[in-house]
Design an enzyme around this catalytic site. Structure first.
Site, PDB file in Angstrom:
ATOM      1  N   TRP A 151      68.352   7.149  10.617  1.00  0.00           N
ATOM      2  CA  TRP A 151      67.063   6.676  10.559  1.00  0.00           C
ATOM      3  C   TRP A 151      66.928   5.765  11.672  1.00  0.00           C
ATOM      4  CZ3 TRP A 151      67.572   1.709  10.140  1.00  0.00           C
ATOM      5  CH2 TRP A 151      68.737   1.169   9.110  1.00  0.00           C
ATOM      6  N   ASN A 152      68.055   5.043  12.154  1.00  0.00           N
ATOM      7  CA  ASN A 152      67.810   4.073  13.009  1.00  0.00           C
ATOM      8  C   ASN A 152      67.320   4.170  14.299  1.00  0.00           C
ATOM      9  OD1 ASN A 152      70.435   5.203  13.641  1.00  0.00           O
ATOM     10  ND2 ASN A 152      71.315   2.958  13.835  1.00  0.00           N
ATOM     11  N   ARG A 160      69.664  13.518  21.693  1.00  0.00           N
ATOM     12  CA  ARG A 160      71.113  13.319  22.030  1.00  0.00           C
ATOM     13  C   ARG A 160      71.764  14.646  21.774  1.00  0.00           C
ATOM     14  NH1 ARG A 160      74.071   7.598  21.155  1.00  0.00           N
ATOM     15  NH2 ARG A 160      74.885   8.488  19.318  1.00  0.00           N
ATOM     16  N   PRO A 176      66.931  15.671   9.503  1.00  0.00           N
ATOM     17  CA  PRO A 176      66.809  14.237   9.818  1.00  0.00           C
ATOM     18  C   PRO A 176      66.857  13.428   8.936  1.00  0.00           C
ATOM     19  CG  PRO A 176      64.664  15.437   9.994  1.00  0.00           C
ATOM     20  CD  PRO A 176      65.767  16.334   9.414  1.00  0.00           C
ATOM     21  N   ALA A 177      67.013  12.120   8.891  1.00  0.00           N
ATOM     22  CA  ALA A 177      66.962  11.156   7.731  1.00  0.00           C
ATOM     23  C   ALA A 177      65.803  11.112   6.928  1.00  0.00           C
ATOM     24  CB  ALA A 177      67.326   9.625   8.135  1.00  0.00           C
ATOM     25  N   GLY A 229      75.909   9.030  11.557  1.00  0.00           N
ATOM     26  CA  GLY A 229      75.590   8.254  10.346  1.00  0.00           C
ATOM     27  C   GLY A 229      76.743   7.508   9.857  1.00  0.00           C
ATOM     28  N   SER A 230      76.955   7.177   8.767  1.00  0.00           N
ATOM     29  CA  SER A 230      77.941   6.155   8.342  1.00  0.00           C
ATOM     30  C   SER A 230      79.413   6.797   8.283  1.00  0.00           C
ATOM     31  CB  SER A 230      77.371   5.585   6.940  1.00  0.00           C
ATOM     32  OG  SER A 230      77.415   6.737   6.067  1.00  0.00           O
ATOM     33  N   GLU A 251      79.498  10.808  15.051  1.00  0.00           N
ATOM     34  CA  GLU A 251      79.173   9.527  15.535  1.00  0.00           C
ATOM     35  C   GLU A 251      78.948   8.493  14.276  1.00  0.00           C
ATOM     36  OE1 GLU A 251      79.137   8.526  18.678  1.00  0.00           O
ATOM     37  OE2 GLU A 251      79.207  10.356  19.722  1.00  0.00           O
ATOM     38  N   ARG A 279      68.822  -5.768  19.417  1.00  0.00           N
ATOM     39  CA  ARG A 279      68.098  -4.430  19.566  1.00  0.00           C
ATOM     40  C   ARG A 279      68.159  -4.016  18.154  1.00  0.00           C
ATOM     41  NH1 ARG A 279      71.248   0.400  21.611  1.00  0.00           N
ATOM     42  NH2 ARG A 279      69.395   1.881  22.484  1.00  0.00           N
ATOM     43  N   CYS A 285      74.204   0.858  15.411  1.00  0.00           N
ATOM     44  CA  CYS A 285      75.987   1.061  15.174  1.00  0.00           C
ATOM     45  C   CYS A 285      76.516   0.136  16.323  1.00  0.00           C
ATOM     46  CB  CYS A 285      76.402   2.535  15.472  1.00  0.00           C
ATOM     47  SG  CYS A 285      75.749   3.289  17.003  1.00  0.00           S
ATOM     48  N   GLU A 382      79.532  -3.592   8.268  1.00  0.00           N
ATOM     49  CA  GLU A 382      78.337  -3.299   9.122  1.00  0.00           C
ATOM     50  C   GLU A 382      77.268  -4.152   8.544  1.00  0.00           C
ATOM     51  OE1 GLU A 382      77.957   1.010   9.837  1.00  0.00           O
ATOM     52  OE2 GLU A 382      77.612   0.227  11.891  1.00  0.00           O
ATOM     53  N   GLU A 459      78.903  11.760  23.179  1.00  0.00           N
ATOM     54  CA  GLU A 459      77.596  12.412  23.369  1.00  0.00           C
ATOM     55  C   GLU A 459      76.989  11.733  24.699  1.00  0.00           C
ATOM     56  OE1 GLU A 459      75.343  11.688  19.671  1.00  0.00           O
ATOM     57  OE2 GLU A 459      75.778  13.595  18.986  1.00  0.00           O
TER      58      GLU A 459
HETATM   59  P1  NAP Z   1      73.998   7.772   6.437  1.00  0.00           P
HETATM   60  O1  NAP Z   1      73.729   7.155   5.053  1.00  0.00           O
HETATM   61  O2  NAP Z   1      75.531   8.242   6.522  1.00  0.00           O
HETATM   62  O3  NAP Z   1      73.073   8.846   6.705  1.00  0.00           O
HETATM   63  C1  NAP Z   1      72.884   9.575   7.909  1.00  0.00           C
HETATM   64  C2  NAP Z   1      72.471  11.061   7.682  1.00  0.00           C
HETATM   65  O4  NAP Z   1      73.270  11.753   6.834  1.00  0.00           O
HETATM   66  C3  NAP Z   1      71.021  10.922   7.001  1.00  0.00           C
HETATM   67  O5  NAP Z   1      70.193  11.813   7.332  1.00  0.00           O
HETATM   68  C4  NAP Z   1      71.426  11.210   5.412  1.00  0.00           C
HETATM   69  O6  NAP Z   1      70.459  11.894   4.796  1.00  0.00           O
HETATM   70  C5  NAP Z   1      72.510  12.408   5.651  1.00  0.00           C
HETATM   71  N1  NAP Z   1      73.566  12.225   4.616  1.00  0.00           N
HETATM   72  C6  NAP Z   1      73.969  11.486   3.774  1.00  0.00           C
HETATM   73  N2  NAP Z   1      74.761  12.069   2.756  1.00  0.00           N
HETATM   74  C7  NAP Z   1      74.905  13.501   3.122  1.00  0.00           C
HETATM   75  C8  NAP Z   1      75.495  14.542   2.574  1.00  0.00           C
HETATM   76  N3  NAP Z   1      76.330  14.568   1.407  1.00  0.00           N
HETATM   77  N4  NAP Z   1      75.184  15.799   3.309  1.00  0.00           N
HETATM   78  C9  NAP Z   1      74.579  15.760   4.409  1.00  0.00           C
HETATM   79  N5  NAP Z   1      74.017  14.901   4.866  1.00  0.00           N
HETATM   80  C10 NAP Z   1      74.097  13.882   4.341  1.00  0.00           C
HETATM   81  O7  NAP Z   1      73.768   6.535   7.322  1.00  0.00           O
HETATM   82  P2  NAP Z   1      72.296   5.896   7.712  1.00  0.00           P
HETATM   83  O8  NAP Z   1      72.122   4.777   6.793  1.00  0.00           O
HETATM   84  O9  NAP Z   1      71.124   6.800   7.736  1.00  0.00           O
HETATM   85  O10 NAP Z   1      72.514   5.354   9.102  1.00  0.00           O
HETATM   86  C11 NAP Z   1      73.272   4.111   9.485  1.00  0.00           C
HETATM   87  C12 NAP Z   1      74.608   4.494   9.911  1.00  0.00           C
HETATM   88  O11 NAP Z   1      74.719   5.429  11.104  1.00  0.00           O
HETATM   89  C13 NAP Z   1      75.470   3.313  10.339  1.00  0.00           C
HETATM   90  O12 NAP Z   1      76.771   3.318   9.911  1.00  0.00           O
HETATM   91  C14 NAP Z   1      75.436   3.351  11.770  1.00  0.00           C
HETATM   92  O13 NAP Z   1      76.439   2.787  12.344  1.00  0.00           O
HETATM   93  C15 NAP Z   1      75.637   4.748  12.194  1.00  0.00           C
HETATM   94  N6  NAP Z   1      75.156   5.210  13.245  1.00  0.00           N
HETATM   95  C16 NAP Z   1      76.091   5.588  14.168  1.00  0.00           C
HETATM   96  C17 NAP Z   1      75.687   5.867  15.567  1.00  0.00           C
HETATM   97  C18 NAP Z   1      76.678   6.654  16.563  1.00  0.00           C
HETATM   98  O14 NAP Z   1      76.292   6.938  17.425  1.00  0.00           O
HETATM   99  N7  NAP Z   1      77.962   6.278  16.328  1.00  0.00           N
HETATM  100  C19 NAP Z   1      74.226   5.856  15.973  1.00  0.00           C
HETATM  101  C20 NAP Z   1      73.482   5.273  14.865  1.00  0.00           C
HETATM  102  C21 NAP Z   1      73.619   5.056  13.847  1.00  0.00           C
HETATM  103  P3  NAP Z   1      69.944  11.094   3.299  1.00  0.00           P
HETATM  104  O15 NAP Z   1      69.742   9.605   3.691  1.00  0.00           O
HETATM  105  O16 NAP Z   1      68.742  11.897   2.670  1.00  0.00           O
HETATM  106  O17 NAP Z   1      71.375  11.038   2.484  1.00  0.00           O
END
Ligand code: NAP
Length: 479
Positions: A151-152, A160, A176-177, A229-230, A251, A279, A285, A382, A459
């Site tokens: 979502w961020n 991307r 998407p989130a 994501g995480s 990522e 930012r 991340c 984080e 990416e």
């Molecule tokens: P998240 O909880 O891991 O969720 C990311 C995405 O995965 C959401 O769309 C989420 O949907 C989905 N998801 C969760 N559980 C899943 C499952 N079992 N099966 C399929 N999809 C699933 O992360 P977030 O809180 O949205 O984002 C923050 C994290 O993203 C941070 O750790 C950040 O560092 C990381 N991030 C990394 C980068 C990079 O380029 N390295 C860039 C941006 C963000 P639901 O919420 O519905 O579960």
């Protein structure tokens, strides 16, 4: 908001969920519901997968120039609609409008970049060492992809992935989130307008991510997963991808060190800290998570950073003059509050901020903590909020060891005026990216990604498209 799509986008059609389910999208600045959108279940996901699978063969045969021009048109439409898209993003995610406009430009740039890469997919030919056999090397799309975004950065994390997938000739299902689905749906409408054929991109918004994604990953028809994501969710998805040997790009999370040496230009370091920390309200991340500052400059750095953080205006992202919007939701804010409380309990001093304001919305003030104990939980979590945690160090070897003492390795920031030291330290940091005297590394023309538990693959940049391509080698003996 009135024209924003709220249904699923499958096979070029806008559809309700098969069971009629809907889910709310909230405004994090007020806690109020912005609208309801379709909430996909497993049946809808299978339909989206089917649409992507059916469209794959023909799409792979499309001329690279045609794919390039679709991306180029979409790039232009996005820029034309900057204001509209920025308002949508601010409404669902909270970031101030100026930052949202910046993200729209950043997101669009991935389409421009990959429109240029679509026509540069190369192959190869050669004589093998035995002198008799010839080799022809061609590149082809990996196949239907599942793209999962956080979502961020609601628009940029989509472009991307979608940009290189379109350029390479892959079809896709985007999930998407649930907090920020509207930007993705708006993007799908723009790509349709730009001429993307039906079924190439399908978007399923859902509150049941696990339930709908796992069967796709295990089913064998999806050939590629690109996830942002995480780390915890990334690990789960890697395990699910193993069964059908799905190719993956990951990522994941970060725990960025921000290192200020005694020979740093403190103006640059404070400017860099403001970007690397603030930012996206710290919800990035790439956000600086651990500030290591040489003991001889730590007090001045802390004071100057606190002065800059203390004058930032916190409020709804749509309001003029606001620098810092709300955090994404109450859970996100609760995590930040708990991390700050833990650090303070272990001896940290609060130079500015640190107190949750009363009232609606998920606001948290810019905060600077100093004298942070290395035992604090925020050292290996984080923060994902506007909190700068400062620790001191004495020498180079020590700070490198401490900076690398984490399972993550996305990005590191180094501030020094010494060229030797800059290169020496950058080479020894276990990270995929280094910001040298800068707090910003993200750029569509550069390969973005991490090492260790921060991810797999890159990416953007010249290599971004590789993640969506396979090699095929043709052997030809010549008699
Ligand atoms: P998240 O909880 O891991 O969720 C990311 C995405 O995965 C959401 O769309 C989420 O949907 C989905 N998801 C969760 N559980 C899943 C499952 N079992 N099966 C399929 N999809 C699933 O992360 P977030 O809180 O949205 O984002 C923050 C994290 O993203 C941070 O750790 C950040 O560092 C990381 N991030 C990394 C980068 C990079 O380029 N390295 C860039 C941006 C963000 P639901 O919420 O519905 O579960």
């Amino acid at each position: 908001m009135t024209d924003t799509p709220t249904q699923l986008f499958i096979g070029g059609a806008w559809l309700d969920a098969a069971d009629g389910a809907t889910m709310p999208v909230d405004d994090p600045a007020t806690g109020e519901i912005l609208c309801h959108i379709a909430d996909a279940g497993p049946k809808d996901a299978r339909l989206a997968e089917e649409a992507a699978v059916q469209a794959q063969e023909e799409w792979a045969r499309t001329a690279p120039r045609a794919r390039s021009e679709i991306l180029r048109r979409a790039y232009e439409i996005i820029l034309d609609r900057t204001d509209e898209l920025a308002h949508l993003m601010t409404a669902e995610m909270g970031k101030p409008l100026a930052e949202a406009r910046g993200e729209v430009a950043y997101a669009a740039e991935f389409f421009r970049w990959f429109s240029e890469e679509a026509v540069r997919i190369d192959g190869g030919a050669g004589v093998l060492p035995d002198g008799r056999n010839r080799m022809l090397l061609s590149r082809r799309p990996v196949g239907p992809c599942l793209l999962i975004t956080p979502w961020n950065f609601p628009l940029a994390m989509g472009t991307r992935k979608i940009g290189p997938a379109i350029a390479a000739g892959c079809t896709m299902v985007l999930k998407p989130a649930p907090q920020t689905p509207l930007s993705s749906l708006a993007l799908a409408a723009i790509l349709q307008e730009a001429g993307l054929p039906d079924g190439v991109l399908n978007v399923v918004t859902t509150s049941r991510a696990g339930e709908i994604c796992e069967p796709l990953l295990r089913g064998g028809r999806i050939r590629k997963l690109s996830f942002t994501g995480s780390t915890a969710v990334g690990q789960l998805l890697l395990a699910q991808s193993a069964q059908a040997v799905v190719r993956t790009s990951m990522e994941l999370g970060g725990n960025a060190p921000f290192i200020v040496f005694e020979d740093a230009d403190l103006d640059k370091a404070v400017d860099g800290a403001m970007v690397a920390k603030m930012r996206n309200m710290g919800e990035a991340c790439t956000a600086a998570n651990r500030f290591f500052v040489h003991h001889s400059v730590a007090e001045e750095f802390g004071r100057r950073l606190a002065e800059r953080m203390g004058v930032l205006v916190v409020g709804p992202g749509t309001r003029d003059g606001v620098d810092v919007g709300p955090l994404i939701d109450r859970t996100g804010r609760g995590k930040v509050e708990a991390l700050v409380a833990d650090a303070v309990e272990r001896g940290a001093r609060v130079l500015v901020g640190g107190r949750t304001p009363e009232g609606p919305g998920c606001f948290y003030p810019p905060t600077v903590l100093t004298d942070v104990s290395p035992e604090s939980r925020l050292m290996d979590t984080e923060i994902f909020g506007p909190v700068a945690a400062i620790l001191t160090f004495d020498d180079e070897d020590e700070v490198i060891r401490r900076a690398n003492d984490t399972p993550w390795g996305l990005v590191g920031y180094v501030f020094t005026e010494g060229l030797d030291r800059a290169l020496r330290v950058s080479e020894r940091l276990e990270v995929g990216m280094v910001g040298l005297n800068t707090g910003l590394v993200s750029n569509p023309a550069a390969p973005f990604g991490g090492v260790k538990q921060s991810g797999l693959g890159r990416e953007g940049g010249r290599v971004g498209i590789d993640e969506f391509l396979e090699y095929q080698y043709l052997a030809m003996p010549v008699r």
